[in-house]
Design an enzyme around this catalytic site. Structure first.
Site, PDB file in Angstrom:
ATOM      1  N   CYS A 163     -25.720 -13.649  14.810  1.00 33.02           N
ATOM      2  CA  CYS A 163     -26.533 -13.089  13.738  1.00 33.02           C
ATOM      3  C   CYS A 163     -25.945 -11.767  13.280  1.00 33.02           C
ATOM      4  O   CYS A 163     -24.938 -11.300  13.815  1.00 33.02           O
ATOM      5  CB  CYS A 163     -27.985 -12.895  14.191  1.00 33.02           C
ATOM      6  SG  CYS A 163     -28.163 -11.693  15.527  1.00 33.02           S
TER       7      CYS A 163
ATOM      8  N   CYS B 259     -25.112  -9.005  15.759  1.00 23.89           N
ATOM      9  CA  CYS B 259     -23.831  -9.119  16.480  1.00 23.89           C
ATOM     10  C   CYS B 259     -22.724  -8.417  15.702  1.00 23.89           C
ATOM     11  O   CYS B 259     -21.943  -7.637  16.259  1.00 23.89           O
ATOM     12  CB  CYS B 259     -23.463 -10.585  16.677  1.00 23.89           C
ATOM     13  SG  CYS B 259     -24.618 -11.515  17.682  1.00 23.89           S
TER      14      CYS B 259
ATOM     15  N   CYS C 127      22.092 -12.382  28.836  1.00 21.76           N
ATOM     16  CA  CYS C 127      21.748 -11.609  30.033  1.00 21.76           C
ATOM     17  C   CYS C 127      20.308 -11.116  29.935  1.00 21.76           C
ATOM     18  O   CYS C 127      19.628 -11.340  28.941  1.00 21.76           O
ATOM     19  CB  CYS C 127      22.691 -10.420  30.202  1.00 21.76           C
ATOM     20  SG  CYS C 127      22.570  -9.234  28.850  1.00 21.76           S
TER      21      CYS C 127
ATOM     22  N   CYS D  29      19.190  -9.177  26.894  1.00 22.82           N
ATOM     23  CA  CYS D  29      18.834  -9.965  25.708  1.00 22.82           C
ATOM     24  C   CYS D  29      17.349 -10.343  25.735  1.00 22.82           C
ATOM     25  O   CYS D  29      16.630 -10.154  24.757  1.00 22.82           O
ATOM     26  CB  CYS D  29      19.681 -11.237  25.628  1.00 22.82           C
ATOM     27  SG  CYS D  29      21.442 -10.961  25.435  1.00 22.82           S
TER      28      CYS D  29
ATOM     29  N   ASP E 263      -6.075  -1.230 -23.146  1.00 24.39           N
ATOM     30  CA  ASP E 263      -4.766  -0.762 -23.576  1.00 24.39           C
ATOM     31  C   ASP E 263      -4.294  -1.695 -24.697  1.00 24.39           C
ATOM     32  O   ASP E 263      -4.650  -2.877 -24.708  1.00 24.39           O
ATOM     33  CB  ASP E 263      -3.797  -0.806 -22.386  1.00 24.39           C
ATOM     34  CG  ASP E 263      -2.392  -0.393 -22.785  1.00 24.39           C
ATOM     35  OD1 ASP E 263      -2.254   0.699 -23.353  1.00 24.39           O
ATOM     36  OD2 ASP E 263      -1.454  -1.170 -22.538  1.00 24.39           O
TER      37      ASP E 263
ATOM     38  N   ASP F  43      -0.300   2.596 -17.169  1.00 25.73           N
ATOM     39  CA  ASP F  43      -1.744   2.378 -17.094  1.00 25.73           C
ATOM     40  C   ASP F  43      -2.273   2.589 -15.674  1.00 25.73           C
ATOM     41  O   ASP F  43      -3.486   2.692 -15.481  1.00 25.73           O
ATOM     42  CB  ASP F  43      -2.100   0.949 -17.532  1.00 25.73           C
ATOM     43  CG  ASP F  43      -1.725   0.672 -18.982  1.00 25.73           C
ATOM     44  OD1 ASP F  43      -1.880   1.591 -19.799  1.00 25.73           O
ATOM     45  OD2 ASP F  43      -1.262  -0.442 -19.276  1.00 25.73           O
TER      46      ASP F  43
END
Length: 806
Positions: free
Chosen positions: A18, A21, A86, A89, A504, A705
């Site tokens: 609800c 919560c 290795c 990596c 504009d 703008d």
């Protein structure tokens, strides 16, 4: 707090029942050090958190959600890694993955050459994980039969789970309901009730699994809520059903050694209540799933594969593997896979799924195309320019998701009420019990208990919590189908209050593609135009581009420019072949002391025709005039009339001189004009109108703008315009049609009306239901059915927005 340290994370939350919560999670997250803002959407079951990465991590935030008693939806995938040599990596890959936003934990096994990654699917995808590994210099593929991510619909799984629980609960509750019907006086002689159904121990055997197995979710939810010093729907349900169950259990033990049949039991009340609540939640979950159909539709528009040319060979590859720069072949009837540019061919494209415009658009070499649009009748070869998250469709999906996940200010009312609602209801229920037990019907514990249960159950705040987000989801989703993208719930709410619209001119009212119409000069025209075109080719202004295009059509060669300066609002200054060339307004000429008085009548004559005339000077001496004209969009006049009919004040704003502006405004049907405004002045004009108490919408499409779009109460960017304008705006109108302005205001009005309807009925339901239950006019099982119906009705009312016609 530095902007660079801020990050935003989104994740799905399960376990909310609800509005209380959602409010509790928000409050809990906001208390965390480093969290700037937290927004939890009950309908989407999604949290959006803005936080400081130097003080907080995604995993810590999600841990807090779990500590509050809820869960976070995560996925775990295995990647096969290649190229590791290795331990360094594997360590590097692991660190790289763990640093990604949305990754909760990553472990890389060098021996097995495998990476196991737990991640937040709303923040990061498998494709992102693979790309990260590849960026680190290694290879990765998804460890599955198909090397692509399979979407996991957790909500559908939850629906199936709840459906199973409901069926099991209904089977066990049916005999109890049958026995309850047998108690009704007017049905006592008409309905046969098996003797076993009236036995207290049989009822106990039927009710117990429902109470503690099916109803376990309510107990768990109530415990977690109370543990965190809060209360939600689970608390009300757990209290109400437990009261009925344990009271009945008490009387069951009283029958030991005596008659085991009793009408004073309330097992059916607790069992039927739980069953009805599950049914209501099931309907609600399905309805909520429908409210996000807009997103599903948009995602379904994407092509699945693309035919690309690589190393001279044609090959069909998954869409995820297309990269920018790929050459793609599109046959008639196929979808355009990604955004790109046409290299060969011409066709008509159906862009209705993106823009809402039903008329196909003609495209040819050099034109841009949008991914997910349909190639109607021509074979096209195109170059991919935007792929993955960069495509227009992906950006649209992102905007719609963010809008659906945001909160409108009107929701604050519901949040405030739900935060204190449950404790108040519990208090009312206790008072109801005491009043009935002590004064109304002294000593009648069963009746007092029944009324207490009815009050607890009828007062679920679910409908209140769903009232706003479901409408926002449905309204913003429907608007997106019409090419109107609201960037947030707050913008969707504000838009219906707009009473003034500033438009504009260039690219908004007009097509933004002016053409060269007039050349006035006493000099050699070719030489004059060569100087003008050479100077203007450095400018990105639409008028400059129109002049250059018109000069090139005359096959006049342009020279190189050694110096160039753009003077916003005035014009340009350039050095061409050692000559200083000025092209621009009267103010530019005045600034450089150029004598133009003898040509003002000619210039005004052009401007009265709606043309934009620009003066030119060479080495400080007047040289001539070039004029361009822009055409008004076909729909502008109709759209402006429609806005005026809605009672909106429509104003045109432009940097053009007053005469030119008046001519265009007259053609378009605009009564008010603000002309000769510098780019930075547009924002000031918006502020002036706001100081008069007006709610202003600014509509534009250009970079100049953007400040005005940001200042306005609502900024609307024409989708055919620049990315900067769209970023600054609150609403993006993809179609570029001014009718979308009226449509957006209408959609806002309908959505807010829908929200108010939901809030009214949710509040009215509780305002009426609680007193009715308190005075004893509502049986607990009826209260449970009404509670379930209230939530479903709110969601169904919101879904009406998906059928709105604009």
């Amino acid at each position: 707090m530095s902007e660079k340290q801020l990050a935003q994370d989104q994740f799905q939350i399960t376990g909310m029942t609800c509005a209380a919560c959602a409010t509790r999670i928000e409050k809990g997250l906001r208390k965390l050090e480093g969290v700037q803002d937290a927004n939890v959407n009950l309908a989407l079951e999604k949290a959006t958190v803005t936080f400081d990465t130097s003080a907080m991590s995604s995993s810590e935030i999600q841990k807090k959600v779990r500590d509050l008693g809820y869960d976070v939806v995560t996925e775990k995938k295995e990647l096969e890694i290649t190229g590791m040599t290795c331990a360094a990596c594997s360590s590097r890959i692991e660190k790289g993955l763990n640093k990604m936003d949305g990754v909760i934990q990553a472990n890389v096994n060098l021996t097995l050459e495998k990476a196991t990654v737990e991640y937040n699917p709303t923040a990061v995808s498998v494709k992102d994980l693979i790309q990260k590994v590849e960026k680190l210099g290694y290879g990765a593929i998804l460890k599955s039969e198909e090397n692509q991510e399979e979407a996991v619909d957790y909500r559908q799984k939850e629906i199936e789970k709840q459906q199973g629980k409901f069926i099991f609960s209904a089977i066990l509750s049916l005999p109890l309901l049958w026995s309850m019907v047998g108690h009704f006086n007017f049905l006592e002689d008409r309905v046969y009730v098996p003797d076993a159904f009236m036995n207290a121990w049989v009822q106990l055997a039927l009710a117990t699994p429902v109470q503690f197995f099916i109803g376990k979710q309510f107990y768990v939810g109530a415990y977690k809520a109370l543990k965190n010093k809060s209360a939600n729907m689970d608390v009300l349900v757990a209290l109400g059903t437990s009261a009925a169950y344990f009271f009945s259990l008490y009387w069951s033990f009283q029958t030991i050694g005596g008659y085991a049949h009793s009408v004073g039991l309330y097992y059916e009340t607790s069992a039927v209540l739980i069953t009805l609540i599950l049914l209501g939640k099931l309907f609600e979950a399905r309805a909520k799933g429908r409210s996000s159909e807009a997103i599903k539709k948009l995602m379904g528009l994407q092509a699945k594969t693309a035919v690309v040319i690589r190393n001279g060979d044609e090959m069909e590859i998954p869409l995820e593997e297309v990269v920018a720069g790929d050459i793609i072949l599109v046959k008639p009837g196929e979808k355009i896979p990604v955004d790109g540019e046409i290299l060969e061919g011409n066709s008509a494209l159906d862009e209705s799924m993106i823009t809402g415009e039903s008329v196909p658009v003609d495209k040819t070499v050099g034109d841009t195309v949008i991914g997910a649009t349909i190639n109607k009748n021509g074979f096209l070869k195109m170059k991919a320019t935007k792929v993955g998250k960069e495509t227009a469709l992906a950006q649209i999906i992102k905007v719609v998701e963010e809008a659906q996940g945001s909160k409108a200010p009107i929701q604050r009312l519901a949040d405030s009420i739900s935060g204190v609602f449950v404790p108040i209801v519990v208090g009312i229920a206790v008072i109801t019990f005491l009043v009935w037990y002590i004064w109304v019907d002294p000593g009648n514990f069963a009746l007092a208990l029944e009324n207490l249960i009815a009050v607890l159950v009828i007062a679920c705040p679910c409908a209140l919590g769903l009232a706003t987000p479901t409408s926002i989801m449905a309204g913003s989703g429907r608007a997106a189908e019409y090419g109107i993208l609201f960037k947030g719930g707050e913008h969707l709410e504000m838009t219906h209050r707009i009473n003034t619209v500033i438009l504009d001119k260039t690219g908004t009212i007009t097509n933004g593609k002016p053409v060269l119409t007039d050349v006035v000069t006493d000099q050699d025209e070719a030489e004059f135009l060569s100087l003008v075109g050479s100077a203007e080719k450095q400018s990105e202004h639409p008028l400059a581009q129109a002049i250059v295009a018109g000069i090139k059509e005359k096959s006049i060669e342009l020279a190189d420019v050694s110096e160039f300066e753009n003077i916003p609002g005035y014009g340009i200054k350039a050095t061409v072949n050692g000559k200083e060339v000025l092209v621009g307004t009267r103010r530019l000429m005045k600034q450089f002391n150029v004598e133009i008085e003898h040509m003002l009548d000619v210039m005004e004559g052009l401007e009265k025709q709606g043309k934009t005339a620009m003066l030119t000077a060479v080495d400080g001496v007047y040289a001539g005039i070039v004029a361009v004209a822009d055409t008004i969009k076909e729909t502008s006049t109709e759209a402006i009339k429609r806005m005026k009919d809605m009672g909106l004040e429509v104003i045109m704003i432009t940097g053009d001189n007053q005469q030119t502006a008046n001519a265009i405004a007259k053609q378009a049907g605009v009564d008010s004009v603000i002309a000769e405004v510098l780019p930075e002045g547009k924002a000031e004009e918006v502020k002036k109108l706001q100081l008069q108490g007006k709610k202003v919408a600014m509509v534009g499409d250009g970079i100049n703008d953007a400040p005005a779009l940001a200042v306005a109460d609502i900024g609307m960017a024409i989708g055919t315009g620049t990315d900067v304008a769209m970023e600054a705006a609150d609403i993006t109108l993809i179609r570029g049609d001014l009718n979308s302005i009226a449509d957006s205001i209408l959609m806002s009005h309908k959505t807010i009306t829908n929200i108010k309807q939901n809030l009214f009925w949710a509040l009215a339901y509780n305002s009426i239901g609680v007193p009715v239950a308190a005075v004893g006019f509502l049986a607990p099982w009826v209260a449970g059915a009404a509670m379930a119906f209230s939530s479903v009705s709110v969601v169904l009312n919101a879904l009406r927005l998906q059928k709105v016609k604009l």
